[in-house]
Design a protein around this motif. Structure first.
Motif, PDB file in Angstrom:
ATOM      1  N   ALA A  14       7.498  66.806 -30.095  1.00 37.22           N
ATOM      2  CA  ALA A  14       6.430  67.339 -30.831  1.00 37.22           C
ATOM      3  C   ALA A  14       5.874  68.945 -30.536  1.00 37.22           C
ATOM      4  CB  ALA A  14       5.142  66.619 -30.893  1.00 37.22           C
ATOM      5  N   LYS A  15       5.798  69.086 -29.235  1.00 41.61           N
ATOM      6  CA  LYS A  15       5.411  70.381 -28.755  1.00 41.61           C
ATOM      7  C   LYS A  15       6.687  71.451 -28.910  1.00 41.61           C
ATOM      8  CE  LYS A  15       5.815  70.900 -24.394  1.00 41.61           C
ATOM      9  NZ  LYS A  15       5.602  70.744 -22.813  1.00 41.61           N
ATOM     10  N   GLY A  16       7.917  71.003 -28.752  1.00 41.50           N
ATOM     11  CA  GLY A  16       9.027  71.548 -28.980  1.00 41.50           C
ATOM     12  C   GLY A  16       9.119  72.111 -30.491  1.00 41.50           C
ATOM     13  N   ARG A  17       8.766  71.194 -31.330  1.00 39.62           N
ATOM     14  CA  ARG A  17       9.003  71.445 -32.936  1.00 39.62           C
ATOM     15  C   ARG A  17       7.875  72.629 -33.067  1.00 39.62           C
ATOM     16  NH1 ARG A  17       9.998  66.000 -33.519  1.00 39.62           N
ATOM     17  NH2 ARG A  17       7.877  65.378 -33.758  1.00 39.62           N
ATOM     18  N   VAL A  18       6.608  72.515 -32.433  1.00 42.13           N
ATOM     19  CA  VAL A  18       5.700  73.612 -32.702  1.00 42.13           C
ATOM     20  C   VAL A  18       5.890  74.924 -32.193  1.00 42.13           C
ATOM     21  CG1 VAL A  18       3.213  74.100 -32.211  1.00 42.13           C
ATOM     22  CG2 VAL A  18       3.783  71.803 -32.834  1.00 42.13           C
ATOM     23  N   LYS A  19       6.562  74.872 -30.927  1.00 42.01           N
ATOM     24  CA  LYS A  19       7.264  76.176 -30.517  1.00 42.01           C
ATOM     25  C   LYS A  19       8.100  76.734 -31.461  1.00 42.01           C
ATOM     26  CE  LYS A  19       5.944  75.650 -25.390  1.00 42.01           C
ATOM     27  NZ  LYS A  19       6.898  75.659 -24.229  1.00 42.01           N
ATOM     28  N   GLU A  20       9.106  76.001 -31.532  1.00 41.30           N
ATOM     29  CA  GLU A  20      10.060  76.342 -32.574  1.00 41.30           C
ATOM     30  C   GLU A  20       9.615  76.918 -33.792  1.00 41.30           C
ATOM     31  OE1 GLU A  20      14.455  75.089 -34.529  1.00 41.30           O
ATOM     32  OE2 GLU A  20      13.150  73.618 -33.796  1.00 41.30           O
ATOM     33  N   THR A  21       8.918  76.509 -34.375  1.00 42.36           N
ATOM     34  CA  THR A  21       8.299  76.803 -35.812  1.00 42.36           C
ATOM     35  C   THR A  21       7.363  78.057 -35.538  1.00 42.36           C
ATOM     36  OG1 THR A  21       7.849  74.591 -36.546  1.00 42.36           O
ATOM     37  CG2 THR A  21       6.636  76.356 -37.684  1.00 42.36           C
ATOM     38  N   VAL A  22       6.746  78.295 -34.460  1.00 42.80           N
ATOM     39  CA  VAL A  22       5.779  79.593 -34.167  1.00 42.80           C
ATOM     40  C   VAL A  22       6.714  80.556 -33.919  1.00 42.80           C
ATOM     41  CG1 VAL A  22       4.124  80.555 -32.611  1.00 42.80           C
ATOM     42  CG2 VAL A  22       3.830  78.158 -33.478  1.00 42.80           C
ATOM     43  N   GLY A  23       7.870  80.354 -33.059  1.00 44.01           N
ATOM     44  CA  GLY A  23       8.688  81.318 -32.626  1.00 44.01           C
ATOM     45  C   GLY A  23       9.527  81.827 -33.789  1.00 44.01           C
ATOM     46  N   LYS A  24       9.807  81.070 -35.064  1.00 39.10           N
ATOM     47  CA  LYS A  24      10.473  81.371 -36.065  1.00 39.10           C
ATOM     48  C   LYS A  24       9.460  82.442 -36.804  1.00 39.10           C
ATOM     49  CE  LYS A  24      14.106  77.850 -36.811  1.00 39.10           C
ATOM     50  NZ  LYS A  24      14.427  76.808 -37.491  1.00 39.10           N
ATOM     51  N   ALA A  25       8.464  81.700 -37.143  1.00 34.49           N
ATOM     52  CA  ALA A  25       7.251  82.596 -37.894  1.00 34.49           C
ATOM     53  C   ALA A  25       7.058  83.997 -37.280  1.00 34.49           C
ATOM     54  CB  ALA A  25       6.047  81.778 -37.999  1.00 34.49           C
ATOM     55  N   THR A  26       7.124  84.110 -35.915  1.00 33.21           N
ATOM     56  CA  THR A  26       6.902  85.447 -35.243  1.00 33.21           C
ATOM     57  C   THR A  26       7.976  86.195 -34.997  1.00 33.21           C
ATOM     58  OG1 THR A  26       6.802  84.155 -33.175  1.00 33.21           O
ATOM     59  CG2 THR A  26       4.531  84.327 -34.284  1.00 33.21           C
ATOM     60  N   GLY A  27       9.070  85.556 -35.185  1.00 32.07           N
ATOM     61  CA  GLY A  27      10.375  86.210 -34.762  1.00 32.07           C
ATOM     62  C   GLY A  27      10.521  86.361 -33.407  1.00 32.07           C
ATOM     63  N   ASN A  28      10.004  85.234 -32.412  1.00 31.63           N
ATOM     64  CA  ASN A  28      10.135  85.410 -31.114  1.00 31.63           C
ATOM     65  C   ASN A  28      11.172  84.453 -30.801  1.00 31.63           C
ATOM     66  OD1 ASN A  28       9.686  84.733 -28.407  1.00 31.63           O
ATOM     67  ND2 ASN A  28       7.476  85.078 -28.524  1.00 31.63           N
ATOM     68  N   ARG A  29      12.133  85.091 -30.358  1.00 28.47           N
ATOM     69  CA  ARG A  29      13.431  84.271 -30.091  1.00 28.47           C
ATOM     70  C   ARG A  29      13.446  83.392 -28.900  1.00 28.47           C
ATOM     71  NH1 ARG A  29      18.748  86.305 -32.001  1.00 28.47           N
ATOM     72  NH2 ARG A  29      18.261  87.396 -33.873  1.00 28.47           N
ATOM     73  N   ARG A  30      12.780  83.900 -27.634  1.00 28.31           N
ATOM     74  CA  ARG A  30      12.584  83.308 -26.499  1.00 28.31           C
ATOM     75  C   ARG A  30      11.645  81.733 -26.914  1.00 28.31           C
ATOM     76  NH1 ARG A  30       8.575  82.389 -22.786  1.00 28.31           N
ATOM     77  NH2 ARG A  30       7.091  83.961 -23.735  1.00 28.31           N
ATOM     78  N   LEU A  31      10.463  82.033 -27.674  1.00 28.05           N
ATOM     79  CA  LEU A  31       9.622  80.879 -27.978  1.00 28.05           C
ATOM     80  C   LEU A  31      10.585  79.664 -28.757  1.00 28.05           C
ATOM     81  CD1 LEU A  31       6.853  79.702 -27.404  1.00 28.05           C
ATOM     82  CD2 LEU A  31       6.119  80.873 -29.943  1.00 28.05           C
ATOM     83  N   GLN A  32      11.459  80.382 -29.529  1.00 24.58           N
ATOM     84  CA  GLN A  32      12.075  79.357 -30.366  1.00 24.58           C
ATOM     85  C   GLN A  32      13.036  78.716 -29.259  1.00 24.58           C
ATOM     86  OE1 GLN A  32      13.605  82.596 -33.628  1.00 24.58           O
ATOM     87  NE2 GLN A  32      14.244  80.400 -34.236  1.00 24.58           N
ATOM     88  N   ALA A  33      13.811  79.218 -28.283  1.00 28.18           N
ATOM     89  CA  ALA A  33      14.587  78.747 -27.483  1.00 28.18           C
ATOM     90  C   ALA A  33      14.061  77.493 -26.793  1.00 28.18           C
ATOM     91  CB  ALA A  33      15.248  79.815 -26.521  1.00 28.18           C
ATOM     92  N   GLU A  34      12.615  77.988 -26.346  1.00 29.23           N
ATOM     93  CA  GLU A  34      11.817  77.152 -25.528  1.00 29.23           C
ATOM     94  C   GLU A  34      11.485  75.764 -26.268  1.00 29.23           C
ATOM     95  OE1 GLU A  34       8.305  78.812 -23.875  1.00 29.23           O
ATOM     96  OE2 GLU A  34       9.089  80.271 -22.940  1.00 29.23           O
ATOM     97  N   GLY A  35      11.236  76.034 -27.808  1.00 34.25           N
ATOM     98  CA  GLY A  35      11.324  75.027 -28.385  1.00 34.25           C
ATOM     99  C   GLY A  35      12.365  74.022 -28.549  1.00 34.25           C
ATOM    100  N   ASN A  36      13.446  74.561 -28.699  1.00 35.70           N
ATOM    101  CA  ASN A  36      14.698  73.704 -28.425  1.00 35.70           C
ATOM    102  C   ASN A  36      15.058  73.120 -27.370  1.00 35.70           C
ATOM    103  OD1 ASN A  36      15.327  74.725 -31.125  1.00 35.70           O
ATOM    104  ND2 ASN A  36      16.490  76.344 -30.610  1.00 35.70           N
ATOM    105  N   MET A  37      14.694  73.666 -26.313  1.00 32.48           N
ATOM    106  CA  MET A  37      14.812  73.071 -25.062  1.00 32.48           C
ATOM    107  C   MET A  37      13.841  71.956 -24.797  1.00 32.48           C
ATOM    108  SD  MET A  37      17.262  74.153 -23.394  1.00 32.48           S
ATOM    109  CE  MET A  37      17.076  73.485 -21.791  1.00 32.48           C
TER     110      MET A  37
END
Length: 69
Positions: free
Chosen positions: A16-39
């Motif tokens: 769940a935490k990963g899905r939130v991070k990935e979504t926020v990363g996509k919304a903000t264009g933050n690839r690092r946050l997206q990658a953290e979410g995927n991990m």
């Protein structure tokens, strides 16, 4: 709490935490946050699987114990 339940619960939380991070990363264009979410999601899936394996091993052990009585 048995370790299999703890692993399963932690896995659900990590996913769940990963899905939130990935979504926020996509919304903000933050690839690092997206990658953290995927991990985090991958880590959660592994942890959930670990809980299921532990539960299955426990069940097999109990079945063997009952069969040998």
């Amino acid at each position: 709490m048995p370790s299999n339940r703890r692993d399963t619960a932690k896995g659900i939380t990590d996913e769940a935490k990963g899905r939130v991070k990935e979504t926020v990363g996509k919304a903000t264009g933050n690839r690092r946050l997206q990658a953290e979410g995927n991990m985090d999601q991958a880590k959660g899936k592994v942890r959930k699987a670990s809980g299921r394996v532990k539960r299955a091993a426990r069940d097999v052990g109990q079945a063997v114990d009952r069969a040998t009585r």
